[in-house]
Design a protein around this motif. Structure first.
Motif, PDB file in Angstrom:
ATOM      1  N   GLN A   1       0.707  -0.997   0.010  1.00 35.37           N
ATOM      2  CA  GLN A   1       0.043   0.426   0.253  1.00 35.37           C
ATOM      3  C   GLN A   1       1.008   1.308   0.077  1.00 35.37           C
ATOM      4  N   LEU A   2       1.772   2.021   0.488  1.00 39.40           N
ATOM      5  CA  LEU A   2       3.049   2.520   0.614  1.00 39.40           C
ATOM      6  C   LEU A   2       3.682   2.862  -0.801  1.00 39.40           C
ATOM      7  N   HIS A   3       3.982   1.886  -1.182  1.00 35.16           N
ATOM      8  CA  HIS A   3       4.798   1.451  -1.920  1.00 35.16           C
ATOM      9  C   HIS A   3       4.018   0.858  -3.263  1.00 35.16           C
TER      10      HIS A   3
ATOM     11  N   ILE B   1       6.898   9.190   2.886  1.00 37.92           N
ATOM     12  CA  ILE B   1       5.719   8.437   3.323  1.00 37.92           C
ATOM     13  C   ILE B   1       5.006   9.362   4.663  1.00 37.92           C
ATOM     14  N   LEU B   2       4.017   9.644   4.981  1.00 43.53           N
ATOM     15  CA  LEU B   2       3.272  10.499   5.375  1.00 43.53           C
ATOM     16  C   LEU B   2       2.901   9.597   6.754  1.00 43.53           C
TER      17      LEU B   2
ATOM     18  N   LYS C   1       0.054  10.163   7.983  1.00 43.67           N
ATOM     19  CA  LYS C   1      -1.607   9.628   7.521  1.00 43.67           C
ATOM     20  C   LYS C   1      -1.605   8.729   6.886  1.00 43.67           C
ATOM     21  N   GLN C   2      -0.795   8.380   6.147  1.00 40.90           N
ATOM     22  CA  GLN C   2      -0.556   6.814   5.126  1.00 40.90           C
ATOM     23  C   GLN C   2      -0.743   5.741   6.262  1.00 40.90           C
ATOM     24  N   LEU C   3      -0.540   5.441   7.175  1.00 42.10           N
ATOM     25  CA  LEU C   3       0.192   4.798   8.214  1.00 42.10           C
ATOM     26  C   LEU C   3      -1.497   3.747   8.260  1.00 42.10           C
TER      27      LEU C   3
ATOM     28  N   LYS D   1      -3.866   2.881  11.479  1.00 39.40           N
ATOM     29  CA  LYS D   1      -4.939   3.393  12.506  1.00 39.40           C
ATOM     30  C   LYS D   1      -3.648   2.342  13.980  1.00 39.40           C
TER      31      LYS D   1
END
Length: 907
Positions: free
Chosen positions: A160-162, A319-320, A322-324, A326
């Motif tokens: 998801q992050l990449h 990577i921000l 807020k993208q991580l 919860k």
């Protein structure tokens, strides 16, 4: 006075009772043993220990003891057996209230030696991978915490992050059952992710191969690191070292599910925490010590993993937060300005608000007073005519009000002054708090200095370095000041290590790296190198956000380094031994095959490959039964089952098939190789084609010789005895035809002469078959008689010498040596054109030696020694020497001439 003495006596008695009860309480401390599978200094092991200590170290009634099995580097059965003996020596008298075991090897040890050391002792486990009930079978009291890593969630968040990633590269050493299960787990859930990203595994590699493949990965790749603590050659690599190797080889994002990789260069993931494992296990232990039944406490199998990410790596890959997911935990995230100066801002804002309230209150009061004054002035104007008499009174009242206003202004000024004093007082309190904080920091440094190998600090602003006294004492240096420390370290640190330290120091000073971790050598006062491991972290930042100082610990790792050097030296010796063994096998002229008890070929030398016509790779794909033509698979297994400790070897003959379909006879010698966990078979193969051909030649020679002897014997009988017997028959038949006595006597006399002549002929024939002088007088007399007869011809001169031959020897040996001498002399007379022969026969103990020399023309002796000569007479005789366990050697030179034969037979 007496009352005071009585009170003092009672107080002393009470104090002694308190001390007595205190000592009794301390004597009743409950001992808890922590048994680690791995070694101290390993990140995972240390994190588990910290988690345990965070719970049990706070309890004054608990005494913790630690034991390390070191199975990450030593795991063979012999080592574990010796460790068990050492454990028995150390703890046979120790009674433990509970035992905490960390990781699978420690739990296996407790289970295997339960009746010896751990019977009736509560066992609490943690960090147990792939837990099943079989792992605790036979242990009476047991519970604990399992270790479950969540690779699926880690990989999902990485994808998801990449979103631009094209492939996920999984690095796994694949050397343990746990590693294999983790790999299979990824393969099982990968189709569920519904992604176009390619899945690639890097496994079973050496360190160099891993670095090469990581350096050449596609730039749009993500790395998921399971574990790489042992390469394909069996070399141990620490967690910190393998992440450093991978991090140095690539700039790609790295994810993992293990806490010991966190803050070491990975972006993050669903992290399994060794600290949490230790905490849970310690809490269960505390419940047991407080009286709970351990078997009633359920095993904890989840709920201890969490998403954790490194802020520096998030910033590196843009990577921000807020993208991580919860609830994710972010480490190394610098605090905001508000959080840094929270107290000061609160005081300033609070003070400002008070001042604004006071000023607003003052303004309202002034406005109210002014309005009131205007109203009163208007009232005065309206009533000026009517109330002229009250003017003086009004003026006085106005003056009074004016004084009140001035007084109120004065009060406001005093209030403002008090507020400023309050702000000043709060500021002073902040300064005192800062001083207290600095004092606490100094106390903390002293505590760390007293409870560890050493503490160090580097101030980036004044470039001063501090190292605790305990380190200087270990190095043998005294009276080192903070001002001298930096220059002295530059002189004492090994030049190779100093360059690396300066590079890392530069990154810390510029703020590019939060942590400082390295290993280096320092020269002691005795000119010896001592190894240290330094760990540090930036502690403070200035107003500009630049690092102010860095604080850390120093650990003496000299013994560990020396142990690692010894291990590497032993590994080099093993490799040299292996190369020497391989060289001996490769140089062997015999074919050598090694296979298991199923016939699967595991190794072969060059001779075996050449004989069979296969390459090494091809022959390792075969089963031994595929190349043996004479024995079925069951027959071969029958031979292999005969190999035991009491019968470690056996031999038999067979026929083997080459790759091209041809075959050749072999003699096979089998030997048993017993390993710790298996049995192998060593097969030494001799090509007996030449030997069988030689045996056929010998058999033919024997048959031809016997046939020749029969023909000669028949000829001698026919030519010598036949005419004589015919004459005797004729004489006796004509005896009746004569009447006179004289004629009959002449016939009888002629018959007797013929019979005597026949007897002489029979004797000569018998002597040729087996000379009577050899049977009657022995080998020396027989050879002497034979050579004397030849010397009578004066065509050749034979000299014969005998030594220590007075005692007769075995009849068969005498016949063989006599035949050898006859054959050598016959060959010399027929082929050598020699004029002189010298024969020496001697005996030394049980060794008979014959030396034969002539001065004839030379020849090529290799054919006779190799058995390829076409002359079968001499070869037949020499083969009889070999049948008597004798040896022979013939030397000759075609150019210089002459011949020498040496024959030796051990009686």
């Amino acid at each position: 006075m007496n009352k005071s003495i009585n009170i003092l006596w009672r107080t002393s008695l009470l104090f002694m009772l308190i001390l007595l009860f205190g000592f009794q309480a301390s004597a009743r401390k409950q001992r808890v043993l922590v048994l680690h599978s791995y070694h101290q200094g390993l990140n995972w092991t240390d994190n588990v220990s910290e988690g345990i200590q965070s719970v049990l170290a706070k309890d004054d009634n608990v005494e913790l003891m630690f034991e390390y099995m070191d199975t990450k580097r030593n795991s063979d059965p012999e080592y574990l057996h010796e460790f068990a003996k050492l454990y028995g020596l150390k703890h046979q008298k120790n009674k433990f209230a509970a035992i905490i075991v960390s990781d699978n090897n420690a739990l296996d040890f407790v289970r295997n030696y339960n009746s010896d050391f751990f019977k009736d002792t509560p066992i609490i486990f943690c960090s147990i991978d792939q837990f099943t009930s079989e792992l605790v079978e036979g242990i009476d009291q047991v519970s604990g915490v399992t270790e479950e890593i969540d690779s699926k969630k880690t990989i999902e968040v990485a994808l998801q992050l990449h979103p631009k990633a094209k492939q996920l590269v999984v690095i796994n050493d694949n050397q343990t059952q746990s590693a294999i299960l983790n790999r299979n787990n990824i393969k099982s859930f990968w189709p569920q992710l519904d992604t176009d990203v390619n899945l690639i595994f890097l496994e079973n590699l050496s360190i160099e191969e891993l670095v090469d493949q990581v350096q050449n990965l596609d730039p749009n790749s993500i790395i998921y690191l399971i574990n790489f603590s042992r390469d394909k050659e069996g070399n141990f690599i620490s967690y910190q070292e393998n992440i450093e190797i991978i991090r140095a080889a690539t700039k790609l994002p790295i994810y993992s599910s293990w806490e010991f990789y966190f803050n070491e260069g990975i972006v993050g993931g669903m992290i399994t925490s060794g600290y949490n494992q230790g905490q849970f296990a310690a809490q269960i232990t505390l419940d047991v010590l407080n009286g709970d039944d351990l078997n009633s406490i359920p095993i904890i199998q989840g709920g201890y993993n969490a998403f954790k990410f490194d802020y520096e790596q998030l910033k590196r890959f843009k990577i921000l937060p807020k993208q991580l997911p919860k609830g994710s935990i972010i480490s190394n995230q610098p605090p905001s300005i508000i959080r840094q100066y929270q107290t000061s801002l609160f005081v300033i804002i609070f003070g400002t608000l008070i001042m604004l309230v006071i000023l607003r209150y003052s303004k309202i009061r002034i406005q109210q007073n002014e309005k009131k004054l205007i109203q009163e002035n208007e009232e005065l104007d309206r009533r000026v005519a009517e109330r002229t008499k009250e003017v003086v009174f009004a003026n006085e009242k106005l003056e009074l009000q004016t004084e009140q206003i001035l007084k109120q202004n004065t009060e406001l000024e005093d209030h403002r002054h008090n507020l400023l004093e309050l702000v000043k007082e709060r500021t002073e309190n902040l300064e005192e708090a800062n001083l207290e904080l600095k004092s606490s920091r100094k106390r903390l440094l002293r505590m760390l200095d007293a409870n560890s190998d050493g503490v160090w600090e580097h101030n980036f602003e004044n470039e001063q370095v501090y190292i605790s006294k305990i380190i200087w004492d270990k190095l043998g240096y005294n009276s080192v000041t903070a001002a001298d420390t930096k220059d002295l370290l530059c002189k004492l640190i090994h030049p190779e290590d100093l360059m690396l330290i300066k590079q890392k120091h530069k990154k810390n000073k510029m703020g590019h790296s939060l942590l400082f971790i390295t290993e280096f050598r320092i020269c002691t006062k005795k000119n010896e190198w001592m190894w240290f491991k330094a760990k540090g972290k930036i502690l403070d930042y200035n107003e500009e956000g630049k690092p102010r100082n860095i604080v850390g610990t120093l650990i003496n790792i000299t013994e560990r380094k020396e142990a690692e050097a010894k291990i590497k030296a032993e590994e080099r010796k093993l490799r040299v031994s292996e190369k020497r063994w391989r060289s001996l096998i490769e140089q062997a002229s015999d074919g050598i095959l090694i296979y298991d008890t199923t016939g699967k070929i595991l190794d072969a030398n060059s001779a075996a490959c050449n004989w069979l016509g296969y390459s090494t790779r091809e022959i390792l794909q075969l089963n031994y039964s595929e190349i043996d033509l004479n024995h079925s698979s069951s027959a071969l297994h029958t031979y292999w089952r005969k190999l035991t400790t009491s019968t470690p070897s056996l031999s038999f003959e067979s026929t083997q098939k080459r790759k091209d379909g041809s075959n050749f006879p072999v003699e096979i010698h089998l030997s048993l190789i017993e390993l710790q966990d298996s049995k192998l078979i060593l097969s030494v193969i001799n090509d007996i084609s030449i030997r069988q051909e030689t045996e056929r030649k010998i058999l033919n020679a024997v048959i031809n010789t016997e046939e020749s002897e029969r023909k000669r014997f028949a000829t001698d009988l026919h030519d010598s005895i036949g005419p004589l017997l015919s004459s005797i028959n004729l004489y006796l038949s004509s005896l009746g035809k004569f009447d006179s006595v004289i004629e009959k006597e002449q016939i009888i006399k002629a018959s007797v002469d013929a019979v005597n002549e026949a007897l002489v002929s029979i004797k000569e024939i018998s002597n040729n078959l087996s000379p009577h002088i050899l049977n009657d007088f022995g080998l020396e007399k027989a050879i002497q008689s034979f050579t004397n007869k030849i010397n009578l011809s004066q065509t050749i001169s034979i000299s014969f010498y005998a030594e220590h031959m007075e005692e007769r020897i075995n009849e068969q040996v005498e016949v063989v040596i006599f035949r050898v001498v006859n054959e050598l002399i016959n060959n010399t007379i027929k082929h050598a054109k020699a004029t002189n022969i010298e024969i020496n026969l001697s005996r030394e103990g049980n060794l008979i030696s014959l030396i034969y020399i002539d001065d004839g023309i030379g020849f090529d002796a290799k054919e006779i020694n190799a058995g390829t000569s076409t002359g079968m007479g001499l070869y037949n005789v020499l083969s009889r020497i070999r049948s008597l366990n004798g040896s022979h050697k013939i030397k000759s030179n075609p150019k210089r001439g002459g011949m020498m034969a040496l024959v030796e037979i051990n009686l």
